[in-house]
Design a protein around this motif. Structure first.
Motif, PDB file in Angstrom:
ATOM      1  N   ARG A   1       0.813  -1.225   0.000  1.00  0.00           N
ATOM      2  CA  ARG A   1       0.000   0.000   0.000  1.00  0.00           C
ATOM      3  C   ARG A   1       0.838   1.263   0.000  1.00  0.00           C
ATOM      4  O   ARG A   1       0.365   2.333  -0.404  1.00  0.00           O
ATOM      5  CB  ARG A   1      -0.937  -0.001   1.209  1.00  0.00           C
ATOM      6  N   GLY A   2       2.064   1.184   0.502  1.00  0.00           N
ATOM      7  CA  GLY A   2       2.946   2.348   0.486  1.00  0.00           C
ATOM      8  C   GLY A   2       2.658   3.374   1.553  1.00  0.00           C
ATOM      9  O   GLY A   2       3.015   4.546   1.391  1.00  0.00           O
ATOM     10  N   VAL A   3       2.062   2.971   2.667  1.00  0.00           N
ATOM     11  CA  VAL A   3       1.724   3.944   3.706  1.00  0.00           C
ATOM     12  C   VAL A   3       2.985   4.413   4.425  1.00  0.00           C
ATOM     13  O   VAL A   3       3.998   3.713   4.472  1.00  0.00           O
ATOM     14  CB  VAL A   3       0.718   3.370   4.723  1.00  0.00           C
ATOM     15  N   THR A   4       2.921   5.608   4.979  1.00  0.00           N
ATOM     16  CA  THR A   4       4.054   6.187   5.699  1.00  0.00           C
ATOM     17  C   THR A   4       3.699   6.552   7.140  1.00  0.00           C
ATOM     18  O   THR A   4       4.464   7.227   7.819  1.00  0.00           O
ATOM     19  CB  THR A   4       4.553   7.450   4.978  1.00  0.00           C
ATOM     20  N   ASP A   5       2.536   6.090   7.585  1.00  0.00           N
ATOM     21  CA  ASP A   5       2.055   6.415   8.924  1.00  0.00           C
ATOM     22  C   ASP A   5       1.346   5.180   9.470  1.00  0.00           C
ATOM     23  O   ASP A   5       0.449   4.630   8.827  1.00  0.00           O
ATOM     24  CB  ASP A   5       1.090   7.606   8.862  1.00  0.00           C
ATOM     25  N   PHE A   6       1.757   4.739  10.657  1.00  0.00           N
ATOM     26  CA  PHE A   6       1.136   3.557  11.260  1.00  0.00           C
ATOM     27  C   PHE A   6      -0.360   3.760  11.487  1.00  0.00           C
ATOM     28  O   PHE A   6      -1.130   2.790  11.491  1.00  0.00           O
ATOM     29  CB  PHE A   6       1.813   3.220  12.590  1.00  0.00           C
ATOM     30  N   ALA A   7      -0.793   5.004  11.666  1.00  0.00           N
ATOM     31  CA  ALA A   7      -2.209   5.274  11.900  1.00  0.00           C
ATOM     32  C   ALA A   7      -3.075   4.855  10.721  1.00  0.00           C
ATOM     33  O   ALA A   7      -4.291   4.654  10.874  1.00  0.00           O
ATOM     34  CB  ALA A   7      -2.410   6.763  12.188  1.00  0.00           C
ATOM     35  N   MET A   8      -2.497   4.699   9.547  1.00  0.00           N
ATOM     36  CA  MET A   8      -3.253   4.322   8.352  1.00  0.00           C
ATOM     37  C   MET A   8      -3.480   2.812   8.258  1.00  0.00           C
ATOM     38  O   MET A   8      -4.217   2.350   7.376  1.00  0.00           O
ATOM     39  CB  MET A   8      -2.514   4.811   7.110  1.00  0.00           C
ATOM     40  N   MET A   9      -2.871   2.036   9.145  1.00  0.00           N
ATOM     41  CA  MET A   9      -3.009   0.573   9.099  1.00  0.00           C
ATOM     42  C   MET A   9      -4.294   0.161   9.797  1.00  0.00           C
ATOM     43  O   MET A   9      -4.305  -0.273  10.949  1.00  0.00           O
ATOM     44  CB  MET A   9      -1.778  -0.083   9.742  1.00  0.00           C
TER      45      MET A   9
END
Length: 405
Positions: free
Chosen positions: A65-73
């Motif tokens: 997914r390429g997320v850069t913030d743990f909050a997005m998981m």
């Protein structure tokens, strides 16, 4: 008079993020799936029985997914996300500069830590769709006489996280998330940037495992090529650990000339190199070795050299990439005339070897083969010279290095 120079002010880099206890945050982007399981367990973020499942979730969020913030998981419990953020990081490095060539080539100058800057280059319409040229070291020790990159002294090896970050930066810029897009622009990875990959085998092998993992970025190992100038003792390990495609930075067919062009040849001469290539794991007609051969006017571009090349690699499943020399400031070499390159290619083709002439890409932004060299390295060197001169004159003031930057 002694002067201590703080070049961190010149680079403008921020310190690495730390935990509440003052320890640096661990970058999960550089951990293989197995390493991530161990890290989650040892940190207490996941119980032993759940660590594998949790690692798979996190790995997919980072690399698929390429997320850069743990909050997005969103499928990870909120309290677990908070704990992850206390111990780990998945933040991108700083992009100091982004350049786009008139031919669509993109180059990024990436700062991964104070004083640590590397270049990565995306070349469209190479491989299946487009190739990313990544660096494995900051600077280089090999001092190949025709290569601009080799004029930058080695600073250190890159970590697996810093290698993978180059792919992430490119995918961000190309809008390549999620990683299973059918029309993705990034299809191939080539370790042909700054540094000698086989002098950083551990990090390179881990990065390839991460990049090729089907749960993440999912670029096939057959679309990942590692280029070496000929670190013969590591060839076997490269094939066994990575199953990557092999490219050899050759450029000469005899030891006398190659000693000048590629000084590493003095340590591992051609007979040792060719023997190591013949023994490379998995080599076959379906997994051919690529020989890179930069065309230097009046140096290595004669018909006799073409015939010597054929003799040298006889029996090796191979193709030969003929690379028109890319000029750079201060170089003593010139690119071969086009007629000489075509004549060379014709001889090699007639012997049954594919010998494409590589179209120079990104020359206008110094992103072509052999041209990579961190602009900031030159800036820091200039700042160092200015500061030293000021110190000798006894007139050093606090603003001198800021002005030099």
């Amino acid at each position: 008079m002694s002067v201590t120079l703080d070049l961190s002010r010149v680079s403008g880099a921020a310190p690495a993020p730390q935990t509440l206890t003052g320890k640096p945050l661990i970058n999960l982007s550089g951990l293989t799936r197995t390493q991530m399981i161990a890290a989650l367990t040892e940190s207490g973020v996941a119980e032993h029985g759940k660590a594998k499942m949790r690692a798979t979730q996190v790995f997919r969020w980072i690399h698929h997914r390429g997320v850069t913030d743990f909050a997005m998981m969103t499928d990870v419990a909120k309290e677990t996300r908070a704990r992850l953020a206390e111990v780990f990081t998945i933040a991108r490095p700083e992009i100091v500069e982004r350049q786009v060539s008139k031919d669509g080539t993109r180059k990024w100058l990436i700062r991964t830590a104070p004083g640590i800057e590397i270049e990565a280059v995306y070349i469209p319409s190479v491989g299946r769709a487009g190739a990313l040229c990544v660096s494995s070291q900051v600077g280089c020790t090999l001092n190949c006489s025709f290569c601009h990159t080799g004029t930058q002294a080695l600073v250190r090896n890159l970590t697996a996280a810093e290698i993978v970050a180059q792919v992430q930066v490119a995918k961000d810029d190309l809008a390549e998330w999620p990683s299973d897009k059918d029309d993705r622009l990034l299809s191939n990875i080539v370790f042909m940037g700054m540094g000698e990959p086989l002098y950083n085998m551990g990090a390179v092998a881990d990065a390839i495992e991460i990049i090729s993992d089907n749960e993440g970025i999912a670029i096939s190992r057959r679309r990942i090529t590692v280029s070496t100038s000929g670190v013969v003792p590591q060839l076997q390990a490269l094939g066994e650990k990575t199953q990557a495609m092999l490219a050899i930075s050759l450029h000469a067919t005899n030891d006398a000339l190659r000693d000048v062009l590629v000084p590493l040849n003095k340590k591992y001469p051609l007979d040792q190199l060719i023997a190591g290539i013949r023994a490379y794991p998995g080599i076959s007609n379906a997994r051919r070795v690529t020989f890179e051969y930069v065309m230097l006017k009046g140096v290595n571009d004669s018909p006799d050299e073409a015939r010597a090349l054929i003799k040298l690699i006889k029996g090796i499943p191979a193709k030969i990439n003929l690379i028109p020399f890319n000029p750079w400031p201060g170089s003593d070499y010139q690119c071969s005339d086009w007629a000489a390159i075509e004549a060379f290619a014709a001889i090699v083709n007639k012997a049954g070897y594919s010998s494409p002439i590589r179209t120079p890409r990104g020359r206008d932004i110094l992103a072509a083969c052999g041209q990579l060299k961190s602009e900031s390295e030159k800036v820091r060197a200039s700042a160092l010279r200015q500061l030293s001169m000021a110190a000798m004159a006894g007139v050093l003031d606090d603003d001198e290095d800021d002005n030099a930057a």
